[in-house]
Structure formats: C-alpha cells, structure tokens
Design a protein around this motif. Structure first.
Motif, PDB file in Angstrom:
ATOM      1  N   ALA A  89       0.785  -1.173   0.107  1.00 41.42           N
ATOM      2  CA  ALA A  89      -0.125   0.074  -0.065  1.00 41.42           C
ATOM      3  C   ALA A  89       0.891   1.523   0.195  1.00 41.42           C
ATOM      4  O   ALA A  89       1.989   1.292   0.789  1.00 41.42           O
ATOM      5  N   GLY A  90       0.425   2.359  -0.829  1.00 36.23           N
ATOM      6  CA  GLY A  90       1.333   3.468  -0.626  1.00 36.23           C
ATOM      7  C   GLY A  90       2.416   3.322  -1.675  1.00 36.23           C
ATOM      8  O   GLY A  90       3.064   4.436  -1.817  1.00 36.23           O
ATOM      9  N   ASN A  91       2.788   2.263  -2.235  1.00 38.67           N
ATOM     10  CA  ASN A  91       3.940   2.443  -3.206  1.00 38.67           C
ATOM     11  C   ASN A  91       3.499   2.693  -4.722  1.00 38.67           C
ATOM     12  O   ASN A  91       2.577   1.964  -5.294  1.00 38.67           O
ATOM     13  N   ILE A  92       4.291   3.826  -4.964  1.00 39.54           N
ATOM     14  CA  ILE A  92       3.450   4.132  -6.311  1.00 39.54           C
ATOM     15  C   ILE A  92       3.949   3.539  -7.573  1.00 39.54           C
ATOM     16  O   ILE A  92       3.382   3.389  -8.556  1.00 39.54           O
ATOM     17  N   GLY A  93       5.294   2.557  -7.321  1.00 38.48           N
ATOM     18  CA  GLY A  93       5.487   1.788  -8.409  1.00 38.48           C
ATOM     19  C   GLY A  93       4.562   0.739  -8.787  1.00 38.48           C
ATOM     20  O   GLY A  93       4.252   0.270  -9.794  1.00 38.48           O
ATOM     21  N   ASP A  94       3.877   0.094  -7.607  1.00 40.18           N
ATOM     22  CA  ASP A  94       2.929  -0.816  -7.857  1.00 40.18           C
ATOM     23  C   ASP A  94       1.892  -0.380  -8.661  1.00 40.18           C
ATOM     24  O   ASP A  94       1.397  -0.933  -9.466  1.00 40.18           O
ATOM     25  N   ASN A  95       1.295   0.812  -8.151  1.00 41.23           N
ATOM     26  CA  ASN A  95       0.080   1.454  -9.179  1.00 41.23           C
ATOM     27  C   ASN A  95       0.455   1.580 -10.548  1.00 41.23           C
ATOM     28  O   ASN A  95      -0.316   1.285 -11.354  1.00 41.23           O
ATOM     29  N   GLN A  96       1.659   2.102 -10.869  1.00 47.33           N
ATOM     30  CA  GLN A  96       2.035   2.333 -12.007  1.00 47.33           C
ATOM     31  C   GLN A  96       2.300   1.104 -13.050  1.00 47.33           C
ATOM     32  O   GLN A  96       1.739   1.070 -14.149  1.00 47.33           O
ATOM     33  N   ARG A  97       2.588  -0.004 -12.180  1.00 54.13           N
ATOM     34  CA  ARG A  97       2.722  -1.168 -12.907  1.00 54.13           C
ATOM     35  C   ARG A  97       1.313  -1.838 -13.375  1.00 54.13           C
ATOM     36  O   ARG A  97       1.016  -2.154 -14.472  1.00 54.13           O
ATOM     37  N   CYS A  98       0.511  -1.767 -12.337  1.00 54.01           N
ATOM     38  CA  CYS A  98      -1.104  -1.932 -12.854  1.00 54.01           C
ATOM     39  C   CYS A  98      -1.730  -1.130 -13.612  1.00 54.01           C
ATOM     40  O   CYS A  98      -2.356  -1.536 -14.705  1.00 54.01           O
ATOM     41  N   ASP A  99      -1.397   0.012 -13.682  1.00 59.21           N
ATOM     42  CA  ASP A  99      -2.056   0.917 -14.622  1.00 59.21           C
ATOM     43  C   ASP A  99      -1.450   0.793 -16.091  1.00 59.21           C
ATOM     44  O   ASP A  99      -2.040   0.580 -17.070  1.00 59.21           O
ATOM     45  N   GLY A 100      -0.113   0.353 -16.182  1.00 62.09           N
ATOM     46  CA  GLY A 100       0.452   0.061 -17.355  1.00 62.09           C
ATOM     47  C   GLY A 100      -0.088  -1.076 -17.960  1.00 62.09           C
ATOM     48  O   GLY A 100      -0.325  -1.317 -19.077  1.00 62.09           O
ATOM     49  N   ALA A 101      -0.108  -2.278 -16.911  1.00 63.33           N
ATOM     50  CA  ALA A 101      -0.765  -3.521 -17.444  1.00 63.33           C
ATOM     51  C   ALA A 101      -2.349  -3.431 -17.999  1.00 63.33           C
ATOM     52  O   ALA A 101      -2.592  -4.075 -18.862  1.00 63.33           O
ATOM     53  N   THR A 102      -3.002  -2.647 -17.226  1.00 67.01           N
ATOM     54  CA  THR A 102      -4.493  -2.514 -17.558  1.00 67.01           C
ATOM     55  C   THR A 102      -4.279  -1.843 -19.191  1.00 67.01           C
ATOM     56  O   THR A 102      -5.061  -2.317 -19.874  1.00 67.01           O
ATOM     57  N   LYS A 103      -3.421  -0.848 -19.311  1.00 68.73           N
ATOM     58  CA  LYS A 103      -3.419  -0.150 -20.796  1.00 68.73           C
ATOM     59  C   LYS A 103      -2.881  -1.051 -21.713  1.00 68.73           C
ATOM     60  O   LYS A 103      -3.584  -1.259 -22.737  1.00 68.73           O
ATOM     61  N   GLY A 104      -1.794  -2.040 -21.482  1.00 75.11           N
ATOM     62  CA  GLY A 104      -1.558  -2.958 -22.476  1.00 75.11           C
ATOM     63  C   GLY A 104      -2.268  -3.833 -22.741  1.00 75.11           C
ATOM     64  O   GLY A 104      -2.495  -4.580 -23.976  1.00 75.11           O
ATOM     65  N   PHE A 105      -3.279  -4.640 -21.710  1.00 79.53           N
ATOM     66  CA  PHE A 105      -4.106  -5.478 -21.834  1.00 79.53           C
ATOM     67  C   PHE A 105      -5.209  -5.329 -22.815  1.00 79.53           C
ATOM     68  O   PHE A 105      -5.579  -5.847 -23.618  1.00 79.53           O
ATOM     69  N   GLY A 106      -5.663  -4.010 -22.356  1.00 80.25           N
ATOM     70  CA  GLY A 106      -6.710  -3.717 -23.424  1.00 80.25           C
ATOM     71  C   GLY A 106      -8.027  -4.382 -23.139  1.00 80.25           C
ATOM     72  O   GLY A 106      -9.205  -4.041 -23.740  1.00 80.25           O
ATOM     73  N   GLY A 107      -8.122  -5.332 -22.298  1.00 88.62           N
ATOM     74  CA  GLY A 107      -9.351  -6.020 -21.814  1.00 88.62           C
ATOM     75  C   GLY A 107      -9.890  -5.401 -20.546  1.00 88.62           C
ATOM     76  O   GLY A 107      -9.706  -4.235 -19.782  1.00 88.62           O
ATOM     77  N   SER A 108     -10.506  -6.257 -20.015  1.00 85.56           N
ATOM     78  CA  SER A 108     -11.246  -5.849 -18.628  1.00 85.56           C
ATOM     79  C   SER A 108     -10.040  -6.357 -17.711  1.00 85.56           C
ATOM     80  O   SER A 108      -9.530  -7.224 -17.573  1.00 85.56           O
ATOM     81  N   ALA A 109      -9.923  -5.362 -16.686  1.00 87.18           N
ATOM     82  CA  ALA A 109      -8.927  -5.745 -15.529  1.00 87.18           C
ATOM     83  C   ALA A 109      -9.222  -5.059 -14.573  1.00 87.18           C
ATOM     84  O   ALA A 109     -10.123  -3.959 -14.212  1.00 87.18           O
ATOM     85  N   THR A 110      -8.825  -5.446 -13.389  1.00 86.06           N
ATOM     86  CA  THR A 110      -9.072  -4.948 -11.895  1.00 86.06           C
ATOM     87  C   THR A 110      -8.116  -5.261 -11.103  1.00 86.06           C
ATOM     88  O   THR A 110      -6.939  -6.136 -11.360  1.00 86.06           O
ATOM     89  N   THR A 111      -7.928  -4.631  -9.943  1.00 89.53           N
ATOM     90  CA  THR A 111      -6.844  -4.878  -9.137  1.00 89.53           C
ATOM     91  C   THR A 111      -7.230  -5.324  -7.521  1.00 89.53           C
ATOM     92  O   THR A 111      -8.413  -5.263  -7.092  1.00 89.53           O
ATOM     93  N   LEU A 112      -6.454  -6.032  -6.931  1.00 88.16           N
ATOM     94  CA  LEU A 112      -6.522  -6.568  -5.556  1.00 88.16           C
ATOM     95  C   LEU A 112      -5.265  -6.151  -4.413  1.00 88.16           C
ATOM     96  O   LEU A 112      -4.285  -6.379  -5.187  1.00 88.16           O
TER      97      LEU A 112
END
Length: 334
Positions: free
Chosen positions: A183-206
């Motif tokens: 929690a609070g690690n900006i790098g983790d959020n950036q990774r998931c944001d990038g993955a969501t963008k690259g994936f292009g389909g439905s995505a969620t975080t946990l």
C-alpha cells in the motif's frame, strides 16, 4: 660577496615571495575541488575520493528481490574500495529516519529507493544540502530530479506493466487481476496502470499485504472463486507469485499467472508451466550501477543518463530462456 653567494641569496628571496602564492593556490584548489561541497562529511578521504555509501531502500526483510540489489551494491563497493552500508524498511517514516542517520554520520554518498517520494523528500533534500550526492533507484523515477538526485537507476514501471499486459493479451487472455502487495507504493500502482493499458481488456486490482503471505494467498483465492471469468493474474513481486500459483490451484481456476521479478521458485514455476513469464528488471544493476555513478561523480563530476533514468528493464523470462537465467538466479545476481 662572491657572485655565487649573491645568486643563492637571490634564489632564496624569490622562493620566499613565491611560496605564499602556492599555499594560497592549494587552499583555493581544495575549496573548489569535488569533495569541497560536502563540508560535513566525516568519512571524506582525499579530495574526489568516495569512501562510503549508504543504501537505504523500502525492501521488506527477507525479500529475495532486495537481497539481489544488496549483492550488487556490495560487489561494486568491494571492486571500487568503497564501504557500502545497506539498510531497509518498508515503513516510509522509518526509511526517512535511516536517511537522516546516514546524513548525520557524514556518509559520502546515498542510494535511495523512493516508493513514497513525499515521505522521503525532506530527508533526501537535507542530504543534498549537506553536499552528499544522491542516486535514486527502483521507484520514484519521475521525482528523482526534483529532490536533487544526480541520477536514477531502474525500470519505467508503467512501460514494464504495459509490456506485461500486451503479452497476456497476446496469450489470449480476456480478464486480468493485478495484485498490489504494498500500500502506498507508487511503483505498484504504475505497474497495474500500465498492465491495464497494455492488456486492453477487462482488468481489476486486488490489494494484499506482502508481510502476511497466508492472507495474501487467501485473498487471491477469494477473488478467483468470486469471478471465474478471471483468466490472467499478474503479481508484482516474486514471493507473491508463489502465493498466486497456490491460490489458483486451490480454487481450481484455469487462470494463468505471470509476475514481476525473479527468485528460485519463479524459475521452477516457469519451467513447470505454472507461471507464464516473469518481468526481470535486473535489480543487481540497481545496486551496482549507483555505486559506480557516485564514484564517477565524486572523482570526475560525471553524471550518467543525461537527465533521463538509466533503464535496467524490463527483460522477460519465459520457458524459452529460463534455463540460461536459472544459474544466475541461484547465485544471487538475477
């Protein structure tokens, strides 16, 4: 008086006039040399010599990823004759205190990971104000220059995440679960944001807690049980990857797991087909290169990267190249 005696007296008179100038020049040179900026450094050796570096990261105790970073820093220190002290804390407040302690002790250089830039900014700026050169690593790429660091070493987290998302999409996956472990690690959020963008389909975080692996596994299993359409899981840490693989097995899910970072378990899981791939940011370089950069800066005022981050990844490890990487993982350099 002989001509020889007069000549000798003339030489002595000239040296008496010249020597004070040399002394003044030496003082000025010392004040303007590479080491002069850090007037508080207690461990400073000869002018322009880096003698000590403190590496302060946000790594959790026992994290295999940060052990490799530590190994890289130690190896560079040994080769360059620089004393390297490695410390870490997942608590940003405690990490800031570690930086403050290093500044108070007059360390020659600092290497800092900035998972929480706002919490660390005042401490890093104190180091810079004291004349201590700083290199940031791993996280906080966008904030590195603004805190006064001379460079940053790491991978672009969003770009790496985007690459992972594209690979999962190319593998025919349609719904992605991205697992954040700090929690609070900006790098983790950036990774998931990038993955969501690259994936292009439905995505969620946990959100899970890396310090509670049993609960992390339970949460991932719960997410897979609740949504059987999830067919891809991306973890952001090698230790969490093992938990995700176990969770998928427990839930009977057909979701394929991919991860950031390597350890021996990840290597074995890739070989057995339980993991699709791993994103390797080559963190040994994140420990090794900053020590070299600080040495070059202290001795020759060199900076590396031209204002841009020095990228260490992403590199992808899958079944096609895992055998070549396995030995390096086992020796603690990948």
């Amino acid at each position: 008086m002989t001509t020889k005696s007069a000549s000798a007296r003339t030489v002595r008179t000239r040296w008496r006039r010249v020597l004070p100038w040399f002394a003044t020049a030496a003082v000025l040179a010392a004040c303007s040399g590479p080491a002069a900026e850090n007037t508080t450094t207690q461990t400073a050796g000869p002018t322009g010599t880096l003698t000590s570096v403190s590496v302060v990261t946000h790594g959790s105790a026992g994290d295999a990823f940060w052990n490799v970073v530590k190994n890289g820093a130690a190896a560079a220190g040994k080769q360059l004759g620089v004393k390297v002290d490695y410390q870490s804390s997942g608590d940003p407040t405690q990490q800031a205190k570690l930086i403050d302690n290093a500044v108070a002790q007059g360390v020659g250089g600092l290497v800092v990971s900035m998972a929480n830039p706002d919490a660390l900014r005042p401490s890093i700026q104190k180091a810079v104000a004291a004349g201590i050169p700083v290199v940031t690593i791993n996280s906080g790429e966008a904030q590195s220059a603004s805190v006064g660091a001379i460079g940053h070493v790491g991978q672009s987290e969003e770009s790496a995440g985007e690459g992972a998302g594209k690979r999962l999409a190319a593998a025919g996956k349609h719904k992605l679960l991205c697992v954040i472990h700090e929690a609070g690690n900006i790098g983790d959020n950036q990774r998931c944001d990038g993955a969501t963008k690259g994936f292009g389909g439905s995505a969620t975080t946990l959100q899970v807690d890396i310090n509670n692996p049993t609960d992390a596994q339970s949460r991932i299993k719960g997410a897979l049980d609740a949504d059987h359409s999830i067919d891809a899981v991306l973890t952001l840490n090698s230790q969490v990857a093992a938990r995700a693989v176990a969770a998928a097995g427990e839930s009977g899910s057909t979701a394929q797991v991919a991860t950031f970072d390597l350890n021996s378990e990840v290597v074995d899981a890739i070989k057995s087909g339980k993991l699709l791939f791993a994103i390797d940011q080559q963190q040994y370089e994140q420990g090794y290169l900053p020590i070299v950069m600080l040495q070059l800066y202290k001795s020759n005022r060199n900076t590396v990267g031209g204002g841009a981050p020095v990228q260490t990844g992403p590199a992808f490890v899958d079944k096609d190249n895992v055998d070549a990487i396995a030995t390096l993982v086992s020796q603690g350099t990948r």
